[in-house]
Design a protein around this motif. Structure first.
Motif, PDB file in Angstrom:
ATOM      1  N   GLU A  52      38.592  48.812  24.287  1.00 18.97           N
ATOM      2  CA  GLU A  52      39.647  49.559  25.080  1.00 18.97           C
ATOM      3  C   GLU A  52      40.322  50.683  24.216  1.00 18.97           C
ATOM      4  O   GLU A  52      40.900  51.626  25.004  1.00 18.97           O
ATOM      5  CB  GLU A  52      40.863  48.264  24.844  1.00 18.97           C
ATOM      6  N   GLU A  56      40.693  54.403  25.848  1.00 21.73           N
ATOM      7  CA  GLU A  56      42.048  54.972  25.856  1.00 21.73           C
ATOM      8  C   GLU A  56      41.899  56.444  25.303  1.00 21.73           C
ATOM      9  O   GLU A  56      42.712  57.383  25.749  1.00 21.73           O
ATOM     10  CB  GLU A  56      43.064  53.985  25.266  1.00 21.73           C
ATOM     11  N   GLU A  60      42.344  60.006  27.071  1.00 21.16           N
ATOM     12  CA  GLU A  60      43.325  60.873  26.448  1.00 21.16           C
ATOM     13  C   GLU A  60      42.828  62.478  26.486  1.00 21.16           C
ATOM     14  O   GLU A  60      43.169  63.304  26.919  1.00 21.16           O
ATOM     15  CB  GLU A  60      43.883  60.517  25.091  1.00 21.16           C
ATOM     16  N   GLY A  94      47.315  57.696  31.115  1.00 19.82           N
ATOM     17  CA  GLY A  94      47.923  56.467  31.086  1.00 19.82           C
ATOM     18  C   GLY A  94      49.547  56.315  31.472  1.00 19.82           C
ATOM     19  O   GLY A  94      50.065  57.139  31.750  1.00 19.82           O
TER      20      GLY A  94
END
Length: 143
Positions: A52, A56, A60, A94
């Motif tokens: 995870e 992420e 990004e 996100g």
């Protein structure tokens, strides 16, 4: 880039991205730029297979690349590419991401000035930049 993990990659990528962006050497069409090489590698990854945290950070970096690609397309007066990169940036962004300028850019690219002006009122941190972009659009200098 001489990095050992995703955190170091994010930092090194950010430094190089900013250097190229500020100097206006940033160009999504130049395969020799390390930022573009990083984007190619990350875009080819199966993000689901990552942890995870890794996913992420990859997202990004990919968001940031596409976010700056919007500006690059604007410099080139290419609305089609700007819209493509805005949509991609939003796809990687996100849900809780603090940046609100990416959505503003998409609204302006799509000629949704009233929505863009309303969106600016929801922006706190980058309000000056957001207003500058709206003014640029109104002056016909965005594309």
């Amino acid at each position: 880039m001489g990095v050992r993990d995703i955190h170091e990659l994010h930092k090194a990528y950010g430094r190089e991205d900013q250097r190229l962006f500020i100097s206006r050497e940033w160009d999504y069409e130049n395969p020799l730029l390390v930022i573009n090489q990083v984007r190619e590698i990350l875009a080819a990854l199966d993000l689901v297979a990552l942890t995870e945290e890794e996913r992420e950070w990859c997202q990004e970096i990919l968001w940031f690349w596409h976010h700056h690609a919007i500006s690059c397309a604007m410099w080139k007066r290419d609305r089609v590419k700007a819209r493509f990169h805005a949509c991609e940036a939003i796809r990687y962004q996100g849900v809780e991401h603090p940046n609100k300028v990416t959505r503003l850019l998409l609204l302006l690219i799509d000629d949704k000035l009233a929505e863009a002006e309303a969106w600016v009122q929801q922006i706190d941190e980058d309000r000056e930049t957001a207003q500058y972009l709206v003014d640029l659009y109104k002056e016909g200098k965005m594309f």
